[in-house]
Structures are given as C-alpha cells and as structure tokens.
Design a protein around this motif. Structure first.
Motif, PDB file in Angstrom:
ATOM      1  N   GLY A 104       0.968  -1.503  -0.267  1.00  9.91           N
ATOM      2  CA  GLY A 104      -0.290  -0.381  -0.339  1.00  9.91           C
ATOM      3  C   GLY A 104       0.933   1.447   0.014  1.00  9.91           C
ATOM      4  O   GLY A 104       0.667   2.150  -0.601  1.00  9.91           O
ATOM      5  N   ASP A 160       0.262   4.384  -2.576  1.00  9.13           N
ATOM      6  CA  ASP A 160      -0.706   5.926  -2.639  1.00  9.13           C
ATOM      7  C   ASP A 160      -0.073   6.376  -1.330  1.00  9.13           C
ATOM      8  O   ASP A 160       0.643   5.578  -0.405  1.00  9.13           O
ATOM      9  N   GLY A 175      -0.844   5.225   2.329  1.00 10.30           N
ATOM     10  CA  GLY A 175      -1.491   3.364   1.770  1.00 10.30           C
ATOM     11  C   GLY A 175      -0.584   3.014   2.794  1.00 10.30           C
ATOM     12  O   GLY A 175       0.851   3.100   3.790  1.00 10.30           O
TER      13      GLY A 175
END
Length: 316
Positions: free
Chosen positions: A287, A291, A294
């Motif tokens: 993640g 992002d 994230g």
C-alpha cells in the motif's frame, strides 16, 4: 556478529531480532550454523530465521513436539518446521494431522495446514507442491492515467483495478511465475476497495482476458458504498531481488513479483474456488507504494489448472 545478535535476541532485544530477520531474508544460509544455538536459547520467533535449517535442527524440533514437554510452544514450533520445508518436516506434519501432538487442541487449524506458512502444501496425490517461486523481482510504480471506461466493481461501481499485467514471454516474468505453470499473458483485475473486505477472484486466460468471478460473495457487513478513484500508479518490472524473501509489506519499495510473501498476519494463500486447493502465490503490492498514505499489502494468487486468479489484502 551473529553470535552477539543471538545473545541479544535471547533476552528479547527487538533490534537484534530485526537484524537477524534481515539476514534470514537476504541470505538464509548465513544463519544455518547458528540455528542450534537459537533453538537452545528458545528464540522461536520469527520462524523465518529457520528457513535454512539442516536435518539435526529439524529433528530436534520434531523430537521436542513429540516429547510434549512444551505444548505452549507448539504453534511456534510448527511454524518453524513449515519454514524449513525439510522432508522430515513434511512427514511429521502429515503424521500429526491424524495423530495430533500435545497441545494440538489449542490450535485453530490442522498441523498440515501449517505448511502454507512456509509457502508449500501437500496435494491430493500426497506430493509436496511449492506455492511460491525461487526468483523475485522488485515491482516499481509507474504513473498512468486513470481509467475512464472499462469494467466496474459489481459491489461499489468503482472501476476495476489492474493489479498486474504480465507476459511469460518476458524471461524475467517467466522465471518468476515458473512455479505456477502459467504460460502466456496474465492480467489480474480486482476492486481496489472491496478487496479489503473479502478475497476477490477473477477468471483469467493465457490470452490476457480477465473477468470478475460471479461467485464472489459480498460480505453482509460491507454496507452501501460509493465509487472511488483508483491509484494512478501501476507496477512494472524492476531489478531482481537478491533473494526470494525480500518482499516487504511495510515500507516503500517492498512490492515484489515472485518469491515469497511478507505476511502482515498469518499466511493466507487463497483457496481456488474451482478445486479448493491452495493457489500459487504471484506477488505482493505494498500500500505504501501505491498511495502516499497507503498501508497494508495486496497479495496476488493464481491457479493455472482452473484458470482462477485471486487478490486478498492484509493490514496491521
């Protein structure tokens, strides 16, 4: 150096344990001469330290389980055996599935299911099958325009996310996916948002087609959802990893094609909906790589005989 780290690990020094883990990920064989000492000192976690255990250490772990003197350590000892993937460990896990050792009543799964922690399983024919590959490549992120058309998630109406687009005609991809038996293009699409609530399956072909599996079951607790934008980053093949164990679910740069997963929680190899056998592991997308804010990791799986791909998600 390793001797000093072991002394510190024996008194639960987290920094020393982290350093030993990094050695086990980069070059497991460096720890092989020291694993008897680790076992003597009851350093049983993380079990990945024992990946390169030789027969004497494996036999000692089996004898300790059979002796039943430390049933509270059974879970950790079984995970150690799973990570060794030694033939003696395979035989012992099979035996304990029908003849459970002391402490097994506290376990949540059968002994043989622990094999998946080490990235392998035993198939219906009784033979061992590796779920993970021995070669890994970093996945690096490339900016791409957001999709404005294409299939959408039946649950939340968000555009489906292309988690991987691969072709085994590329030698590196072919090497990373060799354990799966796949040949041809592989496109894995899923819902970036709903996969956080359930393992999502798709039907795939070597021609590169992919389709949401209609058998995906929406969890009752998912509730109403609204369409969301996808990340604007997609993974492309980067340099080879120094070992198959260097994926990271925690920090930037940890996304990896092939090799072994870095589970945040317990091992969660998806079961194929066609035959109920554990699926082969394809790779991890962190993640933190997808992002700015994230977290967690997306785990990709494939079962070539049945033509299914799957994605699941873990976070701390």
């Amino acid at each position: 150096m390793i001797e000093e780290l072991i002394e510190k690990a024996a008194v639960e020094d987290d920094d020393a344990i982290e350093e030993l883990s990094a050695i086990a990920d980069a070059d497991p064989g460096r720890l092989t001469p020291h694993l008897g000492d680790l076992l003597d000192r009851d350093v049983l976690w993380p079990a990945t330290l024992y990946r390169a255990a030789e027969v004497d250490v494996v036999r000692r772990v089996i004898e300790r389980i059979d002796g039943g003197t430390t049933p509270d350590d059974l879970n950790e000892l079984l995970v150690i055996l799973a990570h060794t993937a030694h033939p003696l460990a395979v035989s012992a896990l099979r035996r304990w599935t029908t003849q459970p050792p002391a402490g097994a009543e506290e376990l949540h799964v059968s002994a043989l299911r622990y094999a998946e922690e080490g990235g392998w399983t035993v198939g219906p024919d009784g033979s061992r099958r590796d779920l993970c590959g021995g070669i890994a490549y970093q996945w690096v992120m490339r900016e791409t325009p957001r999709r404005v058309d294409g299939p959408t998630c039946p649950w939340c109406a968000s555009p489906l996310w292309t988690a991987a687009e691969l072709d085994t005609a590329e030698p590196a991809v072919g090497a990373a996916l060799a354990h799966t038996g796949w040949s041809g293009r592989l496109v894995i699409e899923t819902c970036y948002w709903c996969v956080g609530y359930a393992t999502l399956y798709s039907q795939v072909t070597p021609a590169g087609t992919t389709k949401w599996w209609p058998g995906n079951t929406r969890p009752s607790y998912l509730g109403s959802t609204e369409p969301e934008d996808l990340p604007t980053l997609v993974p492309v093949l980067g340099p080879a990893r120094g070992s198959p164990y260097q994926a990271s679910a925690w920090g930037r740069g940890g996304s990896t094609l092939g090799g072994a997963p870095d589970w945040i929680q317990d091992a969660e190899h998806a079961d194929c909906p066609g035959c109920r056998q554990p699926m082969d592991y394809v790779g991890l997308l962190g993640g933190a790589d997808l992002d700015e804010y994230g977290e967690g990791a997306y785990y990709l799986h494939l079962h070539q005989p049945c033509g299914f791909a799957a994605v699941n998600y873990q976070q701390s």
